[in-house]
Design an enzyme around this catalytic site. Sequence first.
Site, PDB file in Angstrom:
ATOM      1  CG  HIS A   1       0.698   2.932  -7.536  1.00 54.87           C
ATOM      2  ND1 HIS A   1       1.053   2.791  -6.151  1.00 54.87           N
ATOM      3  CD2 HIS A   1       1.717   4.354  -7.487  1.00 54.87           C
ATOM      4  CE1 HIS A   1       1.410   3.037  -6.173  1.00 54.87           C
ATOM      5  NE2 HIS A   1       2.461   4.317  -6.702  1.00 54.87           N
TER       6      HIS A   1
ATOM      7  CE  LYS B   1       0.097   9.034  -1.199  1.00 53.90           C
ATOM      8  NZ  LYS B   1       1.576   9.605   0.139  1.00 53.90           N
TER       9      LYS B   1
ATOM     10  CG  MET C   1      -5.243   3.586  -0.761  1.00 54.26           C
ATOM     11  SD  MET C   1      -5.752   2.234  -1.496  1.00 54.26           S
ATOM     12  CE  MET C   1      -6.856   2.181  -0.947  1.00 54.26           C
TER      13      MET C   1
ATOM     14  N   GLY D   1       7.097   2.071  -7.892  1.00 55.39           N
ATOM     15  CA  GLY D   1       6.403  -0.332  -7.202  1.00 55.39           C
ATOM     16  C   GLY D   1       5.637   0.152  -6.255  1.00 55.39           C
TER      17      GLY D   1
ATOM     18  CD  GLN E   1       5.620  13.043  -6.882  1.00 54.70           C
ATOM     19  OE1 GLN E   1       7.098  13.153  -6.248  1.00 54.70           O
ATOM     20  NE2 GLN E   1       5.022  11.966  -7.417  1.00 54.70           N
TER      21      GLN E   1
ATOM     22  CB  VAL F   1      -7.534   6.152  -3.971  1.00 53.60           C
ATOM     23  CG1 VAL F   1      -8.215   4.576  -3.608  1.00 53.60           C
ATOM     24  CG2 VAL F   1      -7.498   6.427  -5.715  1.00 53.60           C
TER      25      VAL F   1
END
Length: 292
Positions: free
Chosen positions: A39, A151, A186, A33, A155, A178
């Site tokens: 996203h 980014k 971001m 979220g 992971q 981005v």
Amino acid sequence: MTMAAVETIAALRQRLDEARHRQARIGFVPTMGALHEGHARLIARARSECDRVVASIFVNPLQFDRPDDLARYPRTLADDLALCESLGVDDVFVPAAAEMYPSTPQCTVEVGELADHLCGKYRPGHFRGVATVVLKLLQIVQPHAAYFGEKDAQQLAIVRRLVTDFSVPVAIVGVPTVREPDGLAMSSRNRRLDPCERKLATALFRALSAAAEAIRAGQTDAAEVKRLAQATVPPPSKGDAAASPASPTLRIEYLEVVDPDTMQPVAQIEGPVIVAGALWVGSTRLIDNIRV
Ligand code: PAF
């Protein structure tokens, strides 16, 4: 189709079983979220490649090593749902913690050497939590493709290996970072920065850019690359504005040059590498990386 926010595993499975029956290609964007343009790119990529787009919004307690970080993680569900709808998401999975973990999980995914350095070194158990929830979400959604931001390079490397090691039939798609016009990557955590911290936060991208520039110019000694990058971030010292209580401190947690596949630090740069860093800006921890 009208977007649905789905709270239970059973209801989501039922909706997606119908889609699978119609041979729909399912794309999945897992998130925690506090959605931003990064996203939006993941969703847009999924939308362009798949018939059915599923996003999840779940702040996964298992991957937080500090309770205060979990408590302070930004939660903006109404805005997130509006953004998903505007981007053409079909299903948003919004489970409560009790739906995902009705009791403390007894089986979790242990990550090997891929988690030894970078964030894994400084956030004990973090990647166990990430790998566990990603495997669980992939089991629930069973997408054809899943989309992750570059980014979070470590992971992404771990998720790629996770699906190989567990033979999960899904294509993992990495989507470029981005950035804000001044280079700041971001991140949901950027919302926590006050205006002064926001200005200072660009230090991480500047340091990584200096490292990337040195490598492109022919520097092969990783220690020297790190020294150059580190030198662009002034250490807070007595009398330094950055050290005064009124102004946030900057602290590099790590700056590392790693192999893009193994995430192990390299001493000599002989091929593609990722320069990755984590920077504390006041009480907010930011990460970023550049592939060279
Ligand atoms: O990158 C994230 O937002 C999270 O780590 C993920 C992949 C959604 C798992 O909780």
